[in-house]
Design an enzyme around this catalytic site. Sequence first.
Site, PDB file in Angstrom:
ATOM      1  N   LYS A   9       0.830  -1.213   0.000  1.00 41.22           N
ATOM      2  CA  LYS A   9       0.000   0.000   0.000  1.00 41.22           C
ATOM      3  C   LYS A   9       0.866   1.266   0.000  1.00 41.22           C
ATOM      4  O   LYS A   9       2.078   1.213   0.292  1.00 41.22           O
ATOM      5  CB  LYS A   9      -0.930  -0.033   1.222  1.00 41.22           C
ATOM      6  CG  LYS A   9      -1.938  -1.184   1.177  1.00 41.22           C
ATOM      7  CD  LYS A   9      -2.931  -1.069   2.331  1.00 41.22           C
ATOM      8  CE  LYS A   9      -3.956  -2.190   2.271  1.00 41.22           C
ATOM      9  NZ  LYS A   9      -4.998  -2.024   3.327  1.00 41.22           N
ATOM     10  N   TYR A  49     -12.466  -1.952  -3.726  1.00 40.90           N
ATOM     11  CA  TYR A  49     -12.988  -2.105  -2.360  1.00 40.90           C
ATOM     12  C   TYR A  49     -14.530  -2.020  -2.309  1.00 40.90           C
ATOM     13  O   TYR A  49     -15.092  -1.662  -1.276  1.00 40.90           O
ATOM     14  CB  TYR A  49     -12.375  -1.040  -1.444  1.00 40.90           C
ATOM     15  CG  TYR A  49     -10.976  -1.377  -0.959  1.00 40.90           C
ATOM     16  CD1 TYR A  49     -10.726  -2.531  -0.212  1.00 40.90           C
ATOM     17  CD2 TYR A  49      -9.903  -0.539  -1.220  1.00 40.90           C
ATOM     18  CE1 TYR A  49      -9.458  -2.836   0.252  1.00 40.90           C
ATOM     19  CE2 TYR A  49      -8.624  -0.838  -0.760  1.00 40.90           C
ATOM     20  CZ  TYR A  49      -8.415  -1.987  -0.028  1.00 40.90           C
ATOM     21  OH  TYR A  49      -7.155  -2.290   0.438  1.00 40.90           O
ATOM     22  N   PHE A  57     -15.622   3.707   7.237  1.00 42.77           N
ATOM     23  CA  PHE A  57     -14.249   4.094   6.912  1.00 42.77           C
ATOM     24  C   PHE A  57     -13.977   4.144   5.402  1.00 42.77           C
ATOM     25  O   PHE A  57     -12.851   4.396   4.984  1.00 42.77           O
ATOM     26  CB  PHE A  57     -13.243   3.162   7.604  1.00 42.77           C
ATOM     27  CG  PHE A  57     -13.405   1.694   7.266  1.00 42.77           C
ATOM     28  CD1 PHE A  57     -12.904   1.172   6.080  1.00 42.77           C
ATOM     29  CD2 PHE A  57     -14.036   0.839   8.149  1.00 42.77           C
ATOM     30  CE1 PHE A  57     -13.044  -0.170   5.767  1.00 42.77           C
ATOM     31  CE2 PHE A  57     -14.187  -0.520   7.846  1.00 42.77           C
ATOM     32  CZ  PHE A  57     -13.686  -1.023   6.645  1.00 42.77           C
ATOM     33  N   ARG A  85      -1.740 -14.260   4.137  1.00 40.67           N
ATOM     34  CA  ARG A  85      -2.439 -13.600   5.254  1.00 40.67           C
ATOM     35  C   ARG A  85      -1.666 -13.801   6.570  1.00 40.67           C
ATOM     36  O   ARG A  85      -1.626 -12.903   7.418  1.00 40.67           O
ATOM     37  CB  ARG A  85      -3.885 -14.103   5.369  1.00 40.67           C
ATOM     38  CG  ARG A  85      -4.729 -13.633   4.182  1.00 40.67           C
ATOM     39  CD  ARG A  85      -6.160 -14.099   4.255  1.00 40.67           C
ATOM     40  NE  ARG A  85      -6.907 -13.436   5.314  1.00 40.67           N
ATOM     41  CZ  ARG A  85      -7.386 -12.208   5.231  1.00 40.67           C
ATOM     42  NH1 ARG A  85      -7.195 -11.480   4.126  1.00 40.67           N
ATOM     43  NH2 ARG A  85      -8.070 -11.692   6.222  1.00 40.67           N
ATOM     44  N   THR A  91      -5.623  -7.326  10.389  1.00 39.20           N
ATOM     45  CA  THR A  91      -5.893  -5.990   9.831  1.00 39.20           C
ATOM     46  C   THR A  91      -5.319  -4.884  10.706  1.00 39.20           C
ATOM     47  O   THR A  91      -4.733  -3.928  10.221  1.00 39.20           O
ATOM     48  CB  THR A  91      -7.419  -5.792   9.674  1.00 39.20           C
ATOM     49  OG1 THR A  91      -7.938  -6.884   8.923  1.00 39.20           O
ATOM     50  CG2 THR A  91      -7.736  -4.495   8.955  1.00 39.20           C
ATOM     51  N   ARG A 102       2.438  -6.359   8.924  1.00 36.17           N
ATOM     52  CA  ARG A 102       1.638  -5.209   9.374  1.00 36.17           C
ATOM     53  C   ARG A 102       2.123  -4.685  10.718  1.00 36.17           C
ATOM     54  O   ARG A 102       2.163  -3.471  10.948  1.00 36.17           O
ATOM     55  CB  ARG A 102       0.153  -5.589   9.426  1.00 36.17           C
ATOM     56  CG  ARG A 102      -0.467  -5.602   8.025  1.00 36.17           C
ATOM     57  CD  ARG A 102      -1.833  -6.211   8.041  1.00 36.17           C
ATOM     58  NE  ARG A 102      -2.601  -5.909   6.831  1.00 36.17           N
ATOM     59  CZ  ARG A 102      -3.711  -6.547   6.489  1.00 36.17           C
ATOM     60  NH1 ARG A 102      -4.176  -7.533   7.245  1.00 36.17           N
ATOM     61  NH2 ARG A 102      -4.349  -6.210   5.392  1.00 36.17           N
ATOM     62  N   ASN A 112      -2.170   0.059   6.968  1.00 35.91           N
ATOM     63  CA  ASN A 112      -1.650  -1.223   7.460  1.00 35.91           C
ATOM     64  C   ASN A 112      -0.711  -1.928   6.469  1.00 35.91           C
ATOM     65  O   ASN A 112      -0.575  -3.146   6.488  1.00 35.91           O
ATOM     66  CB  ASN A 112      -2.808  -2.126   7.901  1.00 35.91           C
ATOM     67  CG  ASN A 112      -3.779  -2.421   6.784  1.00 35.91           C
ATOM     68  OD1 ASN A 112      -3.612  -1.938   5.665  1.00 35.91           O
ATOM     69  ND2 ASN A 112      -4.791  -3.217   7.071  1.00 35.91           N
ATOM     70  N   HIS A 115      -2.136  -5.542   1.634  1.00 35.81           N
ATOM     71  CA  HIS A 115      -3.457  -6.153   1.461  1.00 35.81           C
ATOM     72  C   HIS A 115      -3.283  -7.575   0.941  1.00 35.81           C
ATOM     73  O   HIS A 115      -2.334  -7.851   0.197  1.00 35.81           O
ATOM     74  CB  HIS A 115      -4.289  -5.356   0.444  1.00 35.81           C
ATOM     75  CG  HIS A 115      -5.529  -6.071   0.009  1.00 35.81           C
ATOM     76  ND1 HIS A 115      -6.697  -6.023   0.731  1.00 35.81           N
ATOM     77  CD2 HIS A 115      -5.765  -6.908  -1.048  1.00 35.81           C
ATOM     78  CE1 HIS A 115      -7.603  -6.782   0.129  1.00 35.81           C
ATOM     79  NE2 HIS A 115      -7.061  -7.324  -0.946  1.00 35.81           N
ATOM     80  N   GLU A 126     -10.141 -10.198  -7.357  1.00 40.81           N
ATOM     81  CA  GLU A 126      -9.079  -9.195  -7.179  1.00 40.81           C
ATOM     82  C   GLU A 126      -7.938  -9.375  -8.190  1.00 40.81           C
ATOM     83  O   GLU A 126      -7.419  -8.393  -8.719  1.00 40.81           O
ATOM     84  CB  GLU A 126      -8.549  -9.256  -5.742  1.00 40.81           C
ATOM     85  CG  GLU A 126      -9.613  -8.805  -4.745  1.00 40.81           C
ATOM     86  CD  GLU A 126      -9.138  -8.790  -3.305  1.00 40.81           C
ATOM     87  OE1 GLU A 126      -7.989  -9.192  -3.032  1.00 40.81           O
ATOM     88  OE2 GLU A 126      -9.923  -8.355  -2.442  1.00 40.81           O
TER      89      GLU A 126
HETATM   90  P1  CMP Z   1      -7.481  -4.450   3.666  1.00 42.60           P
HETATM   91  O1  CMP Z   1      -7.048  -5.799   4.071  1.00 42.60           O
HETATM   92  O2  CMP Z   1      -6.898  -3.839   2.442  1.00 42.60           O
HETATM   93  O3  CMP Z   1      -9.087  -4.454   3.518  1.00 42.60           O
HETATM   94  C1  CMP Z   1      -9.890  -3.325   3.767  1.00 42.60           C
HETATM   95  C2  CMP Z   1      -9.125  -2.173   4.322  1.00 42.60           C
HETATM   96  O4  CMP Z   1      -9.900  -1.212   4.977  1.00 42.60           O
HETATM   97  C3  CMP Z   1      -8.175  -2.682   5.417  1.00 42.60           C
HETATM   98  O5  CMP Z   1      -7.143  -3.444   4.882  1.00 42.60           O
HETATM   99  C4  CMP Z   1      -7.773  -1.373   6.053  1.00 42.60           C
HETATM  100  O6  CMP Z   1      -6.825  -0.655   5.276  1.00 42.60           O
HETATM  101  C5  CMP Z   1      -9.120  -0.643   6.018  1.00 42.60           C
HETATM  102  N1  CMP Z   1      -9.883  -0.806   7.276  1.00 42.60           N
HETATM  103  C6  CMP Z   1     -10.426  -1.931   7.768  1.00 42.60           C
HETATM  104  N2  CMP Z   1     -11.072  -1.698   8.924  1.00 42.60           N
HETATM  105  C7  CMP Z   1     -10.911  -0.377   9.169  1.00 42.60           C
HETATM  106  C8  CMP Z   1     -11.343   0.483  10.208  1.00 42.60           C
HETATM  107  N3  CMP Z   1     -12.079   0.029  11.236  1.00 42.60           N
HETATM  108  N4  CMP Z   1     -11.008   1.781  10.142  1.00 42.60           N
HETATM  109  C9  CMP Z   1     -10.276   2.241   9.093  1.00 42.60           C
HETATM  110  N5  CMP Z   1      -9.839   1.477   8.064  1.00 42.60           N
HETATM  111  C10 CMP Z   1     -10.149   0.177   8.109  1.00 42.60           C
END
Ligand code: CMP
Length: 139
Positions: A9, A49, A57, A85, A91, A102, A112, A115, A126
């Site tokens: 990212k 997304y 968010f 993963r 996450t 992460r 984070n 992905h 994806e």
């Molecule tokens: P990712 O695995 O790319 O999938 C969805 C993304 O949304 C996640 O990683 C984070 O970057 C973001 N995300 C998920 N939960 C939250 C949250 N509670 N607040 C802000 N961003 C979030």
Amino acid sequence: MEKTLAIIKPDAVQAGYTGEIIKRIEEDGLIIRAMRMEHLDRKRAEGFYYVHRQKSFFNELINFMTSGPCVLLVLSAYNVINRWRNLMGPTDPKSGHPDTIRRAMGTNIERNAVHGSDSKDSAVYEVNYFFKGTEIFER
Ligand code: CMP
């Protein structure tokens, strides 16, 4: 062989972690089948997304994901979805083991670092979202 989509990212690219993340991918035995740097625009990030479009968010997530270039990768290996993963960690970076990407390179639950697809169905969506078949090198 199973495939998954990985994204380095904008926060991790900006911080200079691209090489370290690719090193961890290859050291774990995951095979890079495709790779491209891309600065996503809003439409491209929103489509990716799409499943999160109702989340509180979502707008912030799109702002973040369009803030700079990403590195997009297709990985393959036996059980690669789970293996990638596990390398990423949860996450929210702070709840992961110190060895996870992460935890080591992410900032917070949004920024984070990486992905990974979360299921076989999302991996197909994806991978196809970002790569044409001719861009994926199977051997
Ligand atoms: P990712 O695995 O790319 O999938 C969805 C993304 O949304 C996640 O990683 C984070 O970057 C973001 N995300 C998920 N939960 C939250 C949250 N509670 N607040 C802000 N961003 C979030």
